[in-house]
Design a protein around this motif. Structure first.
Motif, short mmCIF file in Angstrom:
data_model
loop_
_atom_site.label_atom_id
_atom_site.label_comp_id
_atom_site.label_asym_id
_atom_site.label_seq_id
_atom_site.Cartn_x
_atom_site.Cartn_y
_atom_site.Cartn_z
N GLN A 1 77.01 49.21 25.39
CA GLN A 1 75.65 47.65 26.35
C GLN A 1 76.04 49.77 27.28
O GLN A 1 74.78 50.40 27.56
N THR A 2 77.51 50.38 27.36
CA THR A 2 77.26 51.28 27.98
C THR A 2 76.86 52.84 26.99
O THR A 2 76.07 53.42 28.29
N ILE A 3 76.83 52.73 25.55
CA ILE A 3 76.23 53.65 24.96
C ILE A 3 74.86 54.06 25.39
O ILE A 3 74.21 54.48 25.33
N GLU A 4 74.71 52.14 25.33
CA GLU A 4 73.32 52.42 25.28
C GLU A 4 72.01 52.66 26.55
O GLU A 4 71.37 53.28 25.91
N GLN A 5 72.65 52.52 28.05
CA GLN A 5 72.09 52.74 29.26
C GLN A 5 72.44 54.05 29.13
O GLN A 5 71.27 55.34 29.08
N SER A 6 73.52 55.16 28.25
CA SER A 6 73.55 56.19 28.61
C SER A 6 72.20 57.11 27.21
O SER A 6 71.78 58.48 27.84
#
Length: 347
Positions: A110-115
């Motif tokens: 999820q953190t990668i997707e947000q970035s």
């Protein structure tokens, strides 16, 4: 501009890297874009950011803003292929994201997707963990560091869990490589060993504070970097501005980092000013700009991959870019070593 392959990877980066942590607080989006344009024109291909940026201050309202500014530049210029892009996943305790949850296989996707969404790109070249879940001796915590409460089994299990999730992202094509930040020699060794055992992505870099005034990496971390093919990415190579000389004699320039952070994160000590005076004297004796000397010195270190510098004005950026053409003589290097021995660990 000198270039090199980062760690054991095929990713080629400039040995100077443009930092971005002030874009969105001290710098506008337009100023950030102008810095990217100028850095690329000078031969820099490497930009470092983080999900938590900008800083000075860090706030819930600004988290992700720097990535958004970089994403706007990508959307405007369509030059994604010209940039090696590095960003970071915040570690445990960062209350403004995920309620301070630790890094895990649950948070990574999820953190990668947000970035990616903020950066307006399909992939990140270097994905870094900003600090270890177990804590770190960086940021002046070395004076009281005590690892005795750590649980080795939990740490190794976390590494296995995280590397599994990262490998899934490599397969998906969202990240190309993996790096660490604010890590110790033991931590680097364990990450490398777990990667070899599990087949997860091997760390190719570690981003730690490193400068003439902060040389914690010179022994154990440097040895680990060389033997494990993990390159150092030095942050704060100008010692939060100390090595420019602008804070000497009680000066605090308007808009400077010290004007926003009075003790510079624990760096402001009497010994720090004494050390700076000695380093400035070396630069003066050899006709060097102290900024050029500090950046060029970092580049000479045998474990260095790239040196990350930031600027809040175009004049500061131009000064830093002047280090590209500077090579320090053996006499300068010898004098810098002598100053270090006379003024070790000034903060």
């Amino acid at each position: 501009m000198k270039m090199k392959k980062l760690g054991s990877s095929d990713i080629e980066v400039s040995t100077l890297c443009l930092g971005s942590m002030t874009w969105g607080t001290q710098n506008t989006a337009e100023e950030g874009h102008a810095q990217i344009d100028r850095a690329l024109a000078a031969g820099i291909n490497f930009i470092d950011t983080a999900e938590m940026y900008p800083v000075n201050p860090i706030s819930a309202e600004t988290v992700g803003r720097t990535e958004e500014i970089i994403g706007q530049w990508f959307a405007r210029d369509q030059r994604r292929a010209d940039v090696v892009l590095a960003t970071k996943h915040s570690g445990e305790g960062m209350a403004h994201v995920r309620d301070g949850a630790p890094i895990s296989s649950k948070t990574i996707p999820q953190t990668i997707e947000q970035s990616l969404k903020r950066l307006k790109t399909d992939y990140i070249d270097l994905y870094q963990f900003h600090w270890p879940n177990r804590g770190s001796y960086m940021f002046r915590k070395n004076w009281s560091f005590d690892p005795s409460s750590q649980n080795r089994a939990e740490t190794i299990a976390h590494m296995e869990d995280a590397l599994g999730a990262l490998q899934d992202e490599v397969k998906r094509g969202t990240i190309r490589s993996f790096g660490l930040s604010n890590e110790s020699a033991w931590g680097l060794t364990q990450w490398a060993a777990v990667a070899e055992r599990t087949g997860g992505p091997r760390p190719i870099s570690v981003q730690n504070e490193y400068s003439l005034m902060c040389r914690l990496a010179d022994t154990d971390v440097s040895e680990t970097c060389v033997n494990e093919e993990i390159d150092m990415l030095a942050f704060s190579p100008l010692a939060a501005g100390f090595l420019t000389g602008k804070y000497q004699n009680g000066e605090i320039p308007a808009g400077s980092r010290m004007s926003l952070n009075q003790d510079l994160g624990g760096r402001k000590t009497d010994r720090a000013f004494e050390a700076v005076a000695a380093y400035l004297n070396v630069a003066r004796n050899h006709g060097l700009d102290p900024v050029h000397m500090a950046l060029a010195w970092c580049e000479t270190r045998p474990f260095m991959g790239s040196v990350i510098f930031g600027a809040t004005t175009m004049d500061q950026l131009e000064t830093a870019l002047g280090a590209i053409s500077v090579t320090l003589t053996p006499a300068v290097l010898e004098e810098l070593d002598a100053v270090h021995k006379a003024h070790p660990m000034p903060y």
